[in-house]
Design an enzyme around this catalytic site. Structure first.
Site, mmCIF file in Angstrom:
data_model
loop_
_atom_site.group_PDB
_atom_site.id
_atom_site.type_symbol
_atom_site.label_atom_id
_atom_site.label_comp_id
_atom_site.label_asym_id
_atom_site.label_seq_id
_atom_site.Cartn_x
_atom_site.Cartn_y
_atom_site.Cartn_z
ATOM 1 N N LYS A 13 5.819 45.523 65.833
ATOM 2 C CA LYS A 13 5.758 46.997 66.351
ATOM 3 C C LYS A 13 4.472 47.573 65.991
ATOM 4 C CE LYS A 13 8.331 47.785 62.636
ATOM 5 N NZ LYS A 13 8.765 46.252 62.119
ATOM 6 N N ARG A 88 14.146 54.530 59.710
ATOM 7 C CA ARG A 88 14.969 53.495 59.496
ATOM 8 C C ARG A 88 15.931 53.623 58.720
ATOM 9 N NH1 ARG A 88 10.569 48.969 57.589
ATOM 10 N NH2 ARG A 88 8.887 50.160 58.440
ATOM 11 N N ARG A 127 0.099 36.656 58.941
ATOM 12 C CA ARG A 127 -0.644 37.951 59.029
ATOM 13 C C ARG A 127 -1.872 38.358 58.075
ATOM 14 N NH1 ARG A 127 3.016 42.868 59.811
ATOM 15 N NH2 ARG A 127 3.930 42.077 57.893
ATOM 16 N N ARG A 160 -1.201 40.842 52.985
ATOM 17 C CA ARG A 160 -0.086 41.875 52.231
ATOM 18 C C ARG A 160 0.635 41.434 50.952
ATOM 19 N NH1 ARG A 160 2.773 45.085 57.226
ATOM 20 N NH2 ARG A 160 4.304 45.151 55.845
ATOM 21 N N ARG A 171 13.014 42.441 52.830
ATOM 22 C CA ARG A 171 12.852 43.399 53.982
ATOM 23 C C ARG A 171 13.752 43.136 55.180
ATOM 24 N NH1 ARG A 171 7.167 41.619 54.894
ATOM 25 N NH2 ARG A 171 7.152 43.014 56.482
HETATM 26 P P1 AP5 Z 1 3.228 43.201 63.179
HETATM 27 O O1 AP5 Z 1 2.746 43.905 64.703
HETATM 28 O O2 AP5 Z 1 2.303 43.567 62.163
HETATM 29 O O3 AP5 Z 1 4.681 43.294 63.187
HETATM 30 P P2 AP5 Z 1 5.392 44.869 62.511
HETATM 31 O O4 AP5 Z 1 6.831 44.531 63.281
HETATM 32 O O5 AP5 Z 1 4.554 46.036 62.682
HETATM 33 O O6 AP5 Z 1 5.783 44.207 61.137
HETATM 34 P P3 AP5 Z 1 5.776 44.968 59.737
HETATM 35 O O7 AP5 Z 1 5.999 43.741 58.757
HETATM 36 O O8 AP5 Z 1 4.587 45.644 59.527
HETATM 37 O O9 AP5 Z 1 6.974 45.819 59.787
HETATM 38 P P4 AP5 Z 1 7.746 46.330 58.308
HETATM 39 O O10 AP5 Z 1 8.551 47.367 59.261
HETATM 40 O O11 AP5 Z 1 8.322 45.294 57.702
HETATM 41 O O12 AP5 Z 1 6.313 46.817 57.686
HETATM 42 P P5 AP5 Z 1 5.855 48.279 57.610
HETATM 43 O O13 AP5 Z 1 4.447 48.394 57.475
HETATM 44 O O14 AP5 Z 1 6.339 49.284 58.599
HETATM 45 O O15 AP5 Z 1 3.086 41.478 63.564
HETATM 46 C C1 AP5 Z 1 3.604 40.600 62.503
HETATM 47 C C2 AP5 Z 1 2.476 39.333 62.742
HETATM 48 O O16 AP5 Z 1 2.730 38.870 63.735
HETATM 49 C C3 AP5 Z 1 0.833 39.796 62.966
HETATM 50 O O17 AP5 Z 1 0.291 38.753 62.265
HETATM 51 C C4 AP5 Z 1 0.744 39.897 64.444
HETATM 52 O O18 AP5 Z 1 -0.590 39.396 64.741
HETATM 53 C C5 AP5 Z 1 1.639 38.579 64.943
HETATM 54 N N1 AP5 Z 1 2.299 39.002 66.150
HETATM 55 C C6 AP5 Z 1 2.652 40.254 66.719
HETATM 56 N N2 AP5 Z 1 3.047 40.032 68.054
HETATM 57 C C7 AP5 Z 1 2.925 38.646 68.196
HETATM 58 C C8 AP5 Z 1 3.478 38.020 69.360
HETATM 59 N N3 AP5 Z 1 3.906 38.584 70.623
HETATM 60 N N4 AP5 Z 1 3.343 36.785 69.711
HETATM 61 C C9 AP5 Z 1 3.043 35.987 68.112
HETATM 62 N N5 AP5 Z 1 2.618 36.451 66.973
HETATM 63 C C10 AP5 Z 1 2.677 37.857 67.064
HETATM 64 O O19 AP5 Z 1 6.391 48.706 56.121
HETATM 65 C C11 AP5 Z 1 6.204 48.333 55.247
HETATM 66 C C12 AP5 Z 1 6.736 48.807 53.753
HETATM 67 O O20 AP5 Z 1 6.664 50.085 53.751
HETATM 68 C C13 AP5 Z 1 8.494 48.659 53.930
HETATM 69 O O21 AP5 Z 1 9.002 47.696 53.341
HETATM 70 C C14 AP5 Z 1 8.972 49.838 53.090
HETATM 71 O O22 AP5 Z 1 8.702 49.530 51.763
HETATM 72 C C15 AP5 Z 1 8.042 50.966 53.502
HETATM 73 N N6 AP5 Z 1 8.181 51.941 54.496
HETATM 74 C C16 AP5 Z 1 7.607 51.731 55.805
HETATM 75 N N7 AP5 Z 1 8.086 52.785 56.525
HETATM 76 C C17 AP5 Z 1 9.349 53.259 55.697
HETATM 77 C C18 AP5 Z 1 10.452 53.967 55.981
HETATM 78 N N8 AP5 Z 1 10.672 54.841 57.298
HETATM 79 N N9 AP5 Z 1 11.307 54.325 55.086
HETATM 80 C C19 AP5 Z 1 11.222 53.828 53.986
HETATM 81 N N10 AP5 Z 1 10.137 52.876 53.583
HETATM 82 C C20 AP5 Z 1 9.365 52.512 54.564
#
Ligand code: AP5
Ligand code: ZN
Length: 215
Positions: A13, A88, A127, A160, A171
């Site tokens: 994402k 979410r 990552r 991270r 998660r």
């Molecule tokens: P990446 O693009 O970083 O993936 P992502 O889907 O953004 O993953 P996240 O882990 O950031 O999502 P998340 O939802 O768990 O975390 P968030 O930061 O939102 O890609 C991942 C890896 O794969 C990278 O190394 C990339 O280079 C690689 N990659 C990407 N595409 C690829 C491809 N096509 N092929 C190969 N490799 C690829 O949230 C973190 C925390 O914040 C949550 O756990 C929660 O505690 C809190 N939080 C955030 N939002 C909320 C909310 N709305 N409500 C409550 N708590 C929240």
């Protein structure tokens, strides 16, 4: 383009939102990035979020909703936005509907980036994120030119706290339990487009653009 990117942790994402934001010149709003920036600066919001983020749990809805409401009210969101990681929970989806109605904005689509769970562990463990600008890399799939150093700004890359196999399971459970109903809600409105996230990054970007293109 007013869209939401959904999908399990590590689906891509953030990677896709950053690419689309640059190409379309619209803001990329990642609740995860906002929490991590506040954690890095040690703000009151960051201190509160840290206990949840570090554990792989969701930050409470009222805190998250208020933060997004502030961000969406800024002028740059009128021409478009990419919401990444929000909403979410069912409560957040409801809150967002109210915010968009108040701002007279509507959604062009909700894109679900599909990646099978077993592939997500390798994506999370490999990552690396820039401490300075937040750019995301992967040691195998998207390595920086110099290991540990950001190509864009020269900042230090770090891993991270929630990117361990163990935290990823927490998660993923949160995602399957709490975020599945949000997808069902948007599905009932005919807004969900599913894109295969297990292909090269540029191909995923092209598929998202095609999925949300207005006919
Ligand atoms: P990446 O693009 O970083 O993936 P992502 O889907 O953004 O993953 P996240 O882990 O950031 O999502 P998340 O939802 O768990 O975390 P968030 O930061 O939102 O890609 C991942 C890896 O794969 C990278 O190394 C990339 O280079 C690689 N990659 C990407 N595409 C690829 C491809 N096509 N092929 C190969 N490799 C690829 O949230 C973190 C925390 O914040 C949550 O756990 C929660 O505690 C809190 N939080 C955030 N939002 C909320 C909310 N709305 N409500 C409550 N708590 C929240
Ligand atoms: Zn950087």
């Amino acid at each position: 383009m007013h869209i939401i990117l959904m999908g399990p942790p590590g689906a891509g994402k953030g990677t896709q939102a950053a690419l689309l934001a640059e190409q379309e010149q619209i803001p990329h709003i990642s609740t995860g990035d906002i929490f991590r920036a506040n954690m890095g600066q040690g703000t009151p919001l960051g201190k509160l979020a840290k206990q949840y983020v570090d554990a792989g749990k969701f930050v409470p809805d009222d805190v998250t909703n208020a933060m997004v409401k502030d961000r969406l009210a800024q002028d740059d969101c009128k021409k478009g936005f990419i919401l990444d990681g929000y909403p979410r929970t069912a409560d957040q989806a409801q809150a967002l509907a109210g915010m968009l109605a108040d701002l007279s904005l509507s959604l062009d689509g909700v894109v679900k980036i599909d990646v099978p769970d077993p592939l997500l562990v390798e994506r999370a463990e490999g990552r690396r994120v820039c401490r300075n600008c937040g750019a995301t890399y992967h040691v195998k799939f998207n390595p920086p030119a110099v290991p540990g150093v950001c190509d864009k700004c020269g900042g230090e890359l770090y891993q991270r706290s929630d990117d361990t196999a163990e935290k990823l399971q927490v998660r993923l459970t949160e995602y399957h339990q709490q975020t599945a109903p949000v997808l069902e809600y948007y599905q009932s409105k005919g807004l969900v487009k599913t894109v295969d996230g297990d292909q090269p990054m540029a191909s995923v970007t092209a598929a998202i653009k095609k999925a949300v293109a207005k006919v």
